[in-house]
Design an enzyme around this catalytic site. Sequence first.
Site, PDB file in Angstrom:
ATOM      1  N   GLU A   1     -20.001  -8.744  54.282  1.00  0.00           N
ATOM      2  CA  GLU A   1     -20.723  -7.478  54.285  1.00  0.00           C
ATOM      3  C   GLU A   1     -21.707  -7.383  53.143  1.00  0.00           C
ATOM      4  O   GLU A   1     -21.448  -7.880  52.045  1.00  0.00           O
ATOM      5  CB  GLU A   1     -19.728  -6.338  54.073  1.00  0.00           C
ATOM      6  CG  GLU A   1     -18.817  -6.138  55.201  1.00  0.00           C
ATOM      7  CD  GLU A   1     -17.717  -5.170  54.822  1.00  0.00           C
ATOM      8  OE1 GLU A   1     -16.720  -5.154  55.539  1.00  0.00           O
ATOM      9  OE2 GLU A   1     -17.863  -4.459  53.818  1.00  0.00           O
TER      10      GLU A   1
ATOM     11  N   CYS B   1      -5.616  -6.874  44.913  1.00  0.00           N
ATOM     12  CA  CYS B   1      -5.578  -5.528  44.319  1.00  0.00           C
ATOM     13  C   CYS B   1      -5.011  -4.519  45.337  1.00  0.00           C
ATOM     14  O   CYS B   1      -5.372  -4.549  46.516  1.00  0.00           O
ATOM     15  CB  CYS B   1      -6.969  -5.091  43.870  1.00  0.00           C
ATOM     16  SG  CYS B   1      -7.671  -6.220  42.657  1.00  0.00           S
TER      17      CYS B   1
ATOM     18  N   CYS C   1      -7.445  -2.227  47.671  1.00  0.00           N
ATOM     19  CA  CYS C   1      -8.646  -2.847  48.225  1.00  0.00           C
ATOM     20  C   CYS C   1      -8.455  -3.351  49.648  1.00  0.00           C
ATOM     21  O   CYS C   1      -7.450  -3.982  49.962  1.00  0.00           O
ATOM     22  CB  CYS C   1      -9.068  -3.996  47.312  1.00  0.00           C
ATOM     23  SG  CYS C   1     -10.411  -4.971  47.976  1.00  0.00           S
TER      24      CYS C   1
ATOM     25  N   GLY D   1     -14.898 -10.036  47.532  1.00  0.00           N
ATOM     26  CA  GLY D   1     -14.581 -11.200  46.703  1.00  0.00           C
ATOM     27  C   GLY D   1     -14.685 -10.935  45.219  1.00  0.00           C
ATOM     28  O   GLY D   1     -15.239  -9.926  44.779  1.00  0.00           O
TER      29      GLY D   1
ATOM     30  N   SER E   1     -19.781  -7.554  39.015  1.00  0.00           N
ATOM     31  CA  SER E   1     -18.538  -6.801  38.808  1.00  0.00           C
ATOM     32  C   SER E   1     -17.340  -7.723  38.949  1.00  0.00           C
ATOM     33  O   SER E   1     -17.224  -8.459  39.920  1.00  0.00           O
ATOM     34  CB  SER E   1     -18.469  -5.681  39.842  1.00  0.00           C
ATOM     35  OG  SER E   1     -17.214  -5.066  39.800  1.00  0.00           O
TER      36      SER E   1
ATOM     37  N   LEU F   1     -11.441  -1.499  35.700  1.00  0.00           N
ATOM     38  CA  LEU F   1     -10.388  -1.157  34.734  1.00  0.00           C
ATOM     39  C   LEU F   1      -9.213  -0.487  35.464  1.00  0.00           C
ATOM     40  O   LEU F   1      -8.117  -1.031  35.495  1.00  0.00           O
ATOM     41  CB  LEU F   1     -10.983  -0.243  33.655  1.00  0.00           C
ATOM     42  CG  LEU F   1     -10.050   0.333  32.611  1.00  0.00           C
ATOM     43  CD1 LEU F   1      -9.348  -0.757  31.843  1.00  0.00           C
ATOM     44  CD2 LEU F   1     -10.815   1.236  31.644  1.00  0.00           C
ATOM     45  N   HIS F   2      -9.420   0.667  35.990  1.00  0.00           N
ATOM     46  CA  HIS F   2      -8.475   1.419  36.831  1.00  0.00           C
ATOM     47  C   HIS F   2      -7.193   1.876  36.133  1.00  0.00           C
ATOM     48  O   HIS F   2      -6.530   2.773  36.623  1.00  0.00           O
ATOM     49  CB  HIS F   2      -8.154   0.681  38.127  1.00  0.00           C
ATOM     50  CG  HIS F   2      -9.379   0.252  38.870  1.00  0.00           C
ATOM     51  ND1 HIS F   2     -10.476   1.066  39.025  1.00  0.00           N
ATOM     52  CD2 HIS F   2      -9.712  -0.927  39.465  1.00  0.00           C
ATOM     53  CE1 HIS F   2     -11.412   0.421  39.681  1.00  0.00           C
ATOM     54  NE2 HIS F   2     -10.974  -0.792  39.961  1.00  0.00           N
TER      55      HIS F   2
ATOM     56  N   CYS G   1     -14.990  -1.286  50.809  1.00  0.00           N
ATOM     57  CA  CYS G   1     -15.404  -2.676  50.845  1.00  0.00           C
ATOM     58  C   CYS G   1     -14.436  -3.510  51.666  1.00  0.00           C
ATOM     59  O   CYS G   1     -13.239  -3.473  51.468  1.00  0.00           O
ATOM     60  CB  CYS G   1     -15.492  -3.171  49.403  1.00  0.00           C
ATOM     61  SG  CYS G   1     -15.180  -4.877  49.178  1.00  0.00           S
TER      62      CYS G   1
HETATM   63  S1  SF4 Z   1     -12.452  -7.808  46.332  1.00  0.00           S
HETATM   64 FE1  SF4 Z   1     -12.295  -7.082  44.196  1.00  0.00          FE
HETATM   65  S2  SF4 Z   1     -10.988  -5.252  44.329  1.00  0.00           S
HETATM   66 FE2  SF4 Z   1     -10.720  -6.398  46.238  1.00  0.00          FE
HETATM   67  S3  SF4 Z   1      -8.899  -7.704  45.899  1.00  0.00           S
HETATM   68 FE3  SF4 Z   1     -10.728  -8.887  45.373  1.00  0.00          FE
HETATM   69  S4  SF4 Z   1     -11.001  -8.597  43.179  1.00  0.00           S
HETATM   70 FE4  SF4 Z   1      -9.600  -6.980  43.873  1.00  0.00          FE
END
Ligand code: SF4
Lengths: 338, 221
Positions: A89, A113, A116, A154, A186, A209-210, A327
Amino acid sequence: MILLGKNLDELEALVRAEEMPSYTGMQLARWLYGSEAASFAEMSNLSKQSRTVLENKYQTGFSEHVKVSVSADGTRKYLFPTGGGRFIETAFMPEARRNTLCLSTQVGCKMGCLFCMTARQGFQANLSAGEIVNQLRSLPERNRVTNIVYMGMGEPFDNTEEVLKSLEILTAPWGFAISPKKITVSTIGLIPGMIQFLEKTRCNLAISLHSPFDEERRKLMPVQHVYPIRDVIRELIRTDAGRQRKISFEYILFRGINDSDGHIREMARLLNKLPCRVNLMRFHPVPNAPLEGADEASLVRFRDALNAKGIIATIRQSRGIDIEAACGLLSTKAMLSK
Amino acid sequence: MQIQSELNFKPYPISNIQHLNSNSYLLSFQRDFDFHAGQILALKIADADTPRYYSIASGINDPQIDILFNVKPGSTFSPRLAGLVPGDLLQVSSPAGMFLGTAGPDIWIAAGTGIAPFRSMMRSGLSNGKILLQGASAPESLYFAEEFRAALGEAYVPCLSRHSQPGIFHGRVTDYLRQLDQIDTEKTHYLCGSAEMVVDTRDILTERGVPFGKVLAEVYF
Ligand code: SF4
Ligand SMILES: Cc1cc2nc3c(=O)[nH]c(=O)nc-3n(C[C@H](O)[C@H](O)[C@H](O)COP(=O)(O)OP(=O)(O)OC[C@H]3O[C@@H](n4cnc5c(N)ncnc54)[C@H](O)[C@@H]3O)c2cc1C
């Protein structure tokens, strides 16, 4: 062999091997990265003989999107095909003063994560530098893009080599010639890749960070077991990274989880030696994630409290909510429907 | 914990390398450092290598360090690791990582080489009151099964996804969890393995009422 994703040195080596005139390397770079040409046939200043060799032995690597979803706020989310029938995407987000393109660097992700959607695809492949820059080169709005963020699917520093190469192509005068100040990568904080990035580029860095608390962050982001955020920050301070580029921290505010006064105090302690800013983000629920987004009042309170402690914080505008902005959602659906 | 720029590597001669099945190995070397059960080491062969992380699979009182690893098709470092022979030098970092074992009555869930930290915890005297779900595709990949059976008895639950064998659950660890009538929502669940296994397992646990704060995961990224 695909040419998109090759840097100037590689293109020059290739034209030497093909016994083409040496200046053809630079010409090819300009056609690949600085033009609208869709095929070798359109690269009109190359000799006919060179074009024939290129057509017979090479591919440009340009790859059009297969689907686009358009949000009421103008965000356009594109689905680009990559090798092996997989999809990635890319989001184009037009605003009054800038137009931002959000790039993916992997198909799926290995980092797991909790909040996500991409994590739920598992990891399928790293994108090549060509597949990364194709998201700009083959974008219908490519001439309107002012800013680029590596915040799609990613973890960029789990694919460091290709990401760094794509940044070279985006910023080089022979490439897309975009200022590194307009590009932000990022990461969740994979330190080895981050160090290479700091050494080799001047682009901006955003860190997810979160939570400022070790235990809590480990539950949200398993990477904290290996690269604790404290170590990431120490590394940024040690390299004086905050004075050479913009550093920001992304913080999704989850209701009742990471929105307390204690979090504000700990963030201030954690970040006080690093010139940086904090971007507060709304959470858009993903299926199965046991988390809820904090409300607007909490976001505003959190922002104001951070600002009062001398940390510049802003609330990031959510984009494209009506087109599955989380995402990875669109490509997960495309993958599952295959 | 040392930060990346401070990771100190030191050479250790390999004492043994055992070929466990078609693509898995157990590598050992004598140690001269202490560590916590569940920690990892960064390994390099040549100075120029990008370090890769591996869980320590031996106990805190074992004289040697064991590393369980498999060679993935198309990968670059693990095939070189598999090519080492006793006496060859391996560059080893100081121990790192925070996926640490506890003495509490936790639930351990592992797939593939993700069993390694739990073997370290078991051999470090942390197996009391634990339940272990171990997933593998075939019997030869149920690493250390006999040791776990001896230490945990009925609390050891092997799962085989591609083989059926009497007394062993047929399916993945996620299938095992799905068919349970009840899932313990009080205990902490420690997960270790690929991102896919971790994410699927965590989703099932949280859907079935385990608070996400009671799920800790080490992802082999
Ligand atoms: S895309 Fe980013 S937020 Fe999602 S699992 Fe991978 S590192 Fe974590
Ligand atoms: C905390 C942790 C514990 C682990 N424990 C174990 C274990 O006990 N047993 C086990 O078998 N595996 C374990 N792994 C996985 C292991 O570290 C390797 O990823 C795996 O063995 C495959 O390595 P490879 O080099 O053969 O594969 P490769 O495909 O060559 O590399 C795997 C990964 O290494 C990184 N990488 C490769 N090249 C570069 C480069 N040039 N620059 C930066 N990064 C690069 C990338 O992230 C890549 O995805 C663990 C991983 C982590 C994070």
